[in-house]
Enzyme design. Structure first.
Site, PDB file in Angstrom:
ATOM      1  N   CYS A 155      -7.153   0.777  -5.252  1.00  0.00           N
ATOM      2  CA  CYS A 155      -6.706   1.701  -4.205  1.00  0.00           C
ATOM      3  C   CYS A 155      -5.499   2.528  -4.648  1.00  0.00           C
ATOM      4  CB  CYS A 155      -6.410   0.933  -2.922  1.00  0.00           C
ATOM      5  SG  CYS A 155      -5.310  -0.491  -3.131  1.00  0.00           S
ATOM      6  N   TYR A 156      -4.500   1.882  -5.216  1.00  0.00           N
ATOM      7  CA  TYR A 156      -3.335   2.631  -5.704  1.00  0.00           C
ATOM      8  C   TYR A 156      -3.710   3.612  -6.820  1.00  0.00           C
ATOM      9  CZ  TYR A 156       0.143  -0.295  -3.218  1.00  0.00           C
ATOM     10  OH  TYR A 156       0.921  -0.929  -2.276  1.00  0.00           O
TER      11      TYR A 156
END
Length: 352
Positions: A155-156
């Site tokens: 996600c990051y």
């Protein structure tokens, strides 16, 4: 494959937050039929027992993980397992002709030594890993089309690379000056009980974690190096904020040409993402908010320059569970199958 024939899909690890997002999205996908849900600790439970809000729509029971049985029933398999498990399950599925999309970190790295050093697991599936394609469609759409194994991004890295990629690809920044400051909601930590994710711990508080050692760092650096054409190291610091879902990543870097202004960069970003339906470039002076992306597969990008410091600042907002996880995996599936890229993926947020 045409758009008239449904494919049979299985999800291993369907009881986690990523798994339930996959179930929600695929259940409403017009060309997908979910025929198998698998798990270890949850095997034998109906899906309605785990997620009662889906009981009216999903009449399936979590089954044991048996690759022989899965391959005989599924054309495509999503793996929503903890890091270190997919690398044991994916090879036999691929050998039997399944397409596999892995949501863990197991197939994100070209160099398995990098993976092993950050995730503390030795690997023996080198031949399988060599076939994996990094599942960020905005960068690797052509490679995804012919892939049988997708390593879906974290996600990051998704939020950060969406902000950073045009700058690196076009050589607009000094890569070694890159700083990524990112904030995520608590769902990014998964569904298992963890003290720091308890309401009493997270509510009303805000702090960094994994400082200078977060596992998403080498993933960001690998793709950044690929884009720049040479090794790139970044300073990445994640933070936990007291909300359920969403990521805001703020990227800072020094411009090679201090004369570049915001309007120049807006033109460059719009051209770079012109074929990317989920990327929304915001106009002058408007910066993204996580709520705008909530429940969608969208990525909002806001751009600014600071002539005082010769830096560019790019802000990226996504839903960590959709564009940062399950939605991006479905986006990759659409591309692999030759379907419309946006099929079955939401573009309107939950608001307020």
């Amino acid at each position: 494959m045409g758009e008239s024939e449904k494919i049979s899909v299985g999800i291993i690890g369907a009881s986690g937050y990523g798994g339930v997002q996959l179930v929600r999205l695929l259940q409403e996908h017009p060309l997908v039929d979910i025929v198998y849900l698998g798990g270890k600790g949850s095997a034998g439970q109906t899906y309605a027992e785990i997620y009662p809000h889906l009981g009216h729509a999903v009449d399936l029971t979590i089954e044991p993980i048996d690759t022989e049985a899965i391959a005989s029933r599924c054309q495509v398999v999503f793996l929503g397992l903890p890091n270190g498990l997919a690398c044991d399950i994916a090879p036999p599925l691929i050998a039997k002709g399944c397409k596999v999309l892995d949501l863990s970190a197991d197939y994100r790295f070209k160099n398995l030594e990098t993976y092993s050093s950050w995730y503390n697991k030795d690997r023996s599936d080198l031949d399988t890993a060599k076939t994996a394609v990094y599942g960020l469609p905005e960068l690797y759409r052509e490679e995804i089309k012919s892939a049988s194994l997708i390593g879906c991004p974290g996600c990051y890295p998704t939020a950060s690379l969406m902000a950073l990629s045009p700058l690196l690809k076009q050589g607009l920044i000094l890569p070694e000056t890159t700083i990524i400051d990112a904030k995520s909601g608590t769902s990014g930590g998964g569904r298992q009980a963890k003290t720091h994710l308890l309401l009493a711990e997270a509510e009303g508080s805000f702090g960094a974690y994994g400082v200078a050692k977060h596992r998403h760092t080498p993933e960001i650096e690998q793709i950044s190096s690929d884009l720049a054409g040479h090794e790139v190291k970044v300073q990445f610091t994640p933070h936990l904020i007291p909300m359920v879902r969403g990521i805001l990543s703020t990227v800072y870097a020094t411009l090679r040409d201090p004369g570049l202004v915001r309007e120049d960069l807006l033109t460059i970003y719009s051209a770079f993402y012109r074929s990317s339906p989920f990327v929304k470039i915001l106009p002058n002076g408007l910066y993204p908010q996580t709520k705008w992306a909530c429940g969608t597969n969208l990525c909002y990008l806001g751009i600014e320059t600071d002539p005082r410091t010769d830096r560019v600042i790019v802000l990226s907002a996504i839903d960590n569970l959709i564009k940062g996880q399950a939605g991006q995996a479905v986006q990759c599936l659409n591309i692999m199958m030759g379907w419309e890229e946006t099929l079955g993926l939401p573009q309107l947020c939950f608001y307020p």
